[in-house]
Design an enzyme around this catalytic site. Structure first.
Site, PDB file in Angstrom:
ATOM      1  N   GLU A  46       0.822  -1.207   0.000  1.00 35.74           N
ATOM      2  CA  GLU A  46       0.000   0.000   0.000  1.00 35.74           C
ATOM      3  C   GLU A  46       0.861   1.263   0.000  1.00 35.74           C
ATOM      4  O   GLU A  46       0.574   2.227  -0.717  1.00 35.74           O
ATOM      5  CB  GLU A  46      -0.910   0.020   1.235  1.00 35.74           C
ATOM      6  N   ALA A 149      -4.759 -40.536  -6.281  1.00 38.38           N
ATOM      7  CA  ALA A 149      -5.482 -41.083  -7.435  1.00 38.38           C
ATOM      8  C   ALA A 149      -5.761 -42.545  -7.142  1.00 38.38           C
ATOM      9  O   ALA A 149      -4.856 -43.293  -6.751  1.00 38.38           O
ATOM     10  CB  ALA A 149      -4.655 -40.938  -8.712  1.00 38.38           C
ATOM     11  N   LEU A 199       9.861 -36.046  -8.576  1.00 42.62           N
ATOM     12  CA  LEU A 199       9.111 -35.072  -7.770  1.00 42.62           C
ATOM     13  C   LEU A 199       9.367 -33.636  -8.204  1.00 42.62           C
ATOM     14  O   LEU A 199       9.279 -32.702  -7.402  1.00 42.62           O
ATOM     15  CB  LEU A 199       9.427 -35.228  -6.277  1.00 42.62           C
ATOM     16  N   GLU A 292       1.937 -36.185  -1.309  1.00 42.93           N
ATOM     17  CA  GLU A 292       1.794 -37.168  -2.389  1.00 42.93           C
ATOM     18  C   GLU A 292       2.234 -38.545  -1.912  1.00 42.93           C
ATOM     19  O   GLU A 292       2.664 -39.377  -2.703  1.00 42.93           O
ATOM     20  CB  GLU A 292       2.625 -36.750  -3.608  1.00 42.93           C
TER      21      GLU A 292
END
Length: 371
Positions: A46, A149, A199, A292
């Site tokens: 700001e 998954a 990764l 993961e």
């Protein structure tokens, strides 16, 4: 506000543990000042935007993605004072700041000084930009996304360990997009030993952001020849070990280029204490992590209620068999009342032939001023 959010992301890797903040000053439909907070100790967004606007700030509108600070418990002056002195006509804010030194006080100070404040503009996008900082303020740890998954019957691998690939190409692309938006990736030693993953982030046509790779390896069993050590120039490798991990193994991993992080032993099991690890990561400015891991790591994060969101891909196949590997490992609850029930509604969308299930346990609504 969209421009303010884009400005905020310019300091993605430099401003933590402070929030990512961008600001835009608009007068008569024209941008007359812009700024973003680059790193701790430097002027806030700001202030920079108002300085650039100069005299043009009087009667203008200020857009900022997080509530301006108003306290003295920091190295820079309160932004609210600069805003009040600038003569701006109105302030538009995406999210309130959960920092207890601010938390509504900045908005109150502006309104008390005669400046109207609008709260909640593009709050969802603003939440994504600062979810790590918001989690640090709210929970004292990084924001945790658990990703997986699985087949329609909840399996991630056959009994022999075959798991590549359960999901299709669009889901794999989405997995790399998730990596792009996190500071760190957490996997267990089982994943390293079985899959030998890189990764890293691979998105065609985009500049890749490679999160820190964090391995949960209680006994320092990571092989020196693992592929993760071939790409240390892209992303560092941190290995979390128990306090009593074998010294020689630890030293060999350090020689290979890994950073070893000693973590308290888990009081409930043989591994490391995940809350202690997350606390350590937040002190290292890793404020968003993508889990993961395999079934045991996933199960531990869920069982300990350490997940802030879940991104789960359902693939159109059934593996079957009592000996196949499930997505969530560990012991099941005694009763269904003890199961972790998803908040309703959760979201779904197609990823090619797969179905993505998105579960968020908290969101921008806590900070946007919306009911």
């Amino acid at each position: 506000m969209s421009i303010a959010l884009s400005l905020a992301m310019k300091a993605r890797d430099t401003v933590a543990p402070n929030p990512r903040v961008g600001a835009v000053v608009v007068r008569d439909g024209q941008i007359v000042g812009k700024g973003f907070h680059e790193r701790p100790g430097l002027p806030h967004a700001e202030v920079l935007a108002l300085r650039e606007a100069g005299k043009m700030a009087r009667g203008a509108d200020l857009y900022v993605n997080l509530e301006p600070c108003c306290h003295l418990n920091k190295r820079t002056p309160p932004c609210t004072r600069e805003i009040l002195a600038s003569g701006v006509r109105k302030v538009v804010i995406a999210l309130s700041d959960p920092n207890p030194d601010v938390s509504g006080k900045g908005i109150h100070e502006l309104r008390a000084g005669g400046i109207p404040v609008t709260l909640g503009t593009l709050s969802r996008k603003a939440f994504e930009v600062n979810r790590g900082f918001l989690s640090l303020m709210r929970n004292g740890r990084p924001f945790v996304t658990v990703k997986g998954a699985m087949s329609l019957d909840g399996k991630i691998a056959t009994a022999s360990g075959d798991s590549q690939w359960i999901s299709g190409a669009p889901s794999l692309k989405y997995a790399h997009e998730l990596r792009q938006t996190h500071d760190g990736i957490i996997v267990g030693i089982g994943t390293v030993l079985k899959d030998n993953p890189l990764l890293t982030t691979r998105i065609p046509g985009k500049k890749a952001h490679h999160p820190v790779r964090i391995l949960l390896d209680s006994w320092a069993r990571t092989p020196i020849g693992s592929r993760i050590f071939e790409t240390l120039e892209e992303s560092p490798v941190w290995i979390a070990v128990r306090e009593d991990a074998p010294v020689e193994r630890v030293r060999s991993l350090e020689r290979a280029g890994a950073r070893i992080i000693g973590i308290d032993n888990d009081p409930d099991g043989a591994g490391i204490c995940l809350p202690s690890l997350l606390g350590r990561l937040s002190r290292e400015n890793v404020l968003t992590v993508l889990v993961e891991g395999g079934s045991q790591v996933t199960g531990t994060f869920l069982r300990k209620r350490l997940a802030d969101r879940i991104r789960l891909v359902l693939a159109p196949l059934i593996i079957g068999g009592h000996d196949a590997v499930g997505w969530v490992g560990g012991d099941s609850p005694t009763t269904l009342k003890e199961a972790w029930r998803f908040p309703v509604p959760f979201k779904t969308r197609r990823l090619g032939e797969d179905l993505l299930v998105s579960v968020d346990f908290w969101s921008e609504r806590s900070f946007s001023g919306m009911t």
